[in-house]
Write a protein that holds these residues in place. Structure first.
Motif, PDB file in Angstrom:
ATOM      1  N   VAL A   1      10.344   2.761   3.529  1.00 45.71           N
ATOM      2  CA  VAL A   1      11.564   2.222   2.932  1.00 45.71           C
ATOM      3  C   VAL A   1      12.689   3.213   3.222  1.00 45.71           C
ATOM      4  N   ILE A   2      13.769   2.689   3.777  1.00 44.87           N
ATOM      5  CA  ILE A   2      14.964   3.479   4.044  1.00 44.87           C
ATOM      6  C   ILE A   2      16.014   3.065   3.027  1.00 44.87           C
ATOM      7  N   ALA A   3      16.569   4.042   2.312  1.00 46.69           N
ATOM      8  CA  ALA A   3      17.624   3.778   1.331  1.00 46.69           C
ATOM      9  C   ALA A   3      18.832   4.637   1.666  1.00 46.69           C
ATOM     10  N   ILE A   4      20.001   4.023   1.627  1.00 49.51           N
ATOM     11  CA  ILE A   4      21.260   4.739   1.855  1.00 49.51           C
ATOM     12  C   ILE A   4      22.168   4.421   0.677  1.00 49.51           C
TER      13      ILE A   4
ATOM     14  N   GLY B   1       0.833  -1.204   0.000  1.00 49.06           N
ATOM     15  CA  GLY B   1       0.000   0.000   0.000  1.00 49.06           C
ATOM     16  C   GLY B   1       0.862   1.245   0.000  1.00 49.06           C
ATOM     17  N   LEU B   2       0.353   2.323   0.620  1.00 48.79           N
ATOM     18  CA  LEU B   2       1.081   3.579   0.649  1.00 48.79           C
ATOM     19  C   LEU B   2       2.459   3.373   1.274  1.00 48.79           C
ATOM     20  N   THR B   3       3.483   3.813   0.580  1.00 49.81           N
ATOM     21  CA  THR B   3       4.857   3.655   1.036  1.00 49.81           C
ATOM     22  C   THR B   3       5.541   5.014   1.060  1.00 49.81           C
ATOM     23  N   MET B   4       6.225   5.307   2.147  1.00 50.07           N
ATOM     24  CA  MET B   4       7.053   6.507   2.228  1.00 50.07           C
ATOM     25  C   MET B   4       8.499   6.067   2.121  1.00 50.07           C
ATOM     26  N   ARG B   5       9.222   6.704   1.224  1.00 44.69           N
ATOM     27  CA  ARG B   5      10.622   6.367   0.991  1.00 44.69           C
ATOM     28  C   ARG B   5      11.501   7.512   1.469  1.00 44.69           C
TER      29      ARG B   5
END
Length: 141
Positions: A105-108, A56-60
């Motif tokens: 979602v955490i992206a580095i 569903g709704l995802t915050m990145r």
């Protein structure tokens, strides 16, 4: 000329109503370094609020950590940093009202590059989390 202006206005209105994002990729991360368990220099790059993920709704939340390219950093160390970024940075920035994300979602990455584009020379990690009892819970991708 009037038709062209009306068409542009209609496209802009349609995009705004559909929630589409037409944003430039940030040129550089902003703000002060964010404290993480590893002590790496990690800075916020951008937050994408209208992404639709499988849950569903995802915050990145995208971050840049140049140390990823300079030092040997294990996946376990980066995983602890990402969990700290989810709980300490992302969660406090989620609005208390309105639609709540099903996933964060955490992206580095070691450098800036446009969201959704591949850069095989970049070192990048990402993890997904659900939110339970006000905390980030790691989700198996």
């Amino acid at each position: 000329m009037l038709n062209a202006k009306l068409t542009i206005a209609a496209v802009a209105l349609t995009a705004a109503l559909s929630g589409a994002v037409f944003a430039e990729t940030p040129k550089a991360p902003s703000g002060d370094p964010i404290a993480v368990p590893s002590g790496m220099d990690v800075r916020w790059l951008e937050t994408l609020r209208d992404s639709q993920g499988p849950a569903g709704l995802t915050m990145r939340f995208r971050f840049v950590a140049p140390d990823l390219a300079k030092k040997k950093v294990s996946q376990e160390v980066v995983a602890k940093d990402m969990e700290a970024l989810c709980n300490g940075y992302a969660l406090p920035r989620i609005a208390k009202s309105g639609p709540q994300p099903a996933q964060i979602v955490i992206a580095i990455a070691d450098r800036v590059f446009p969201f959704g584009e591949a850069d095989e020379s970049a070192k990048q990690y990402f993890e997904a989390y659900s939110i339970e009892n006000g905390a980030c819970v790691w989700e198996l991708f």
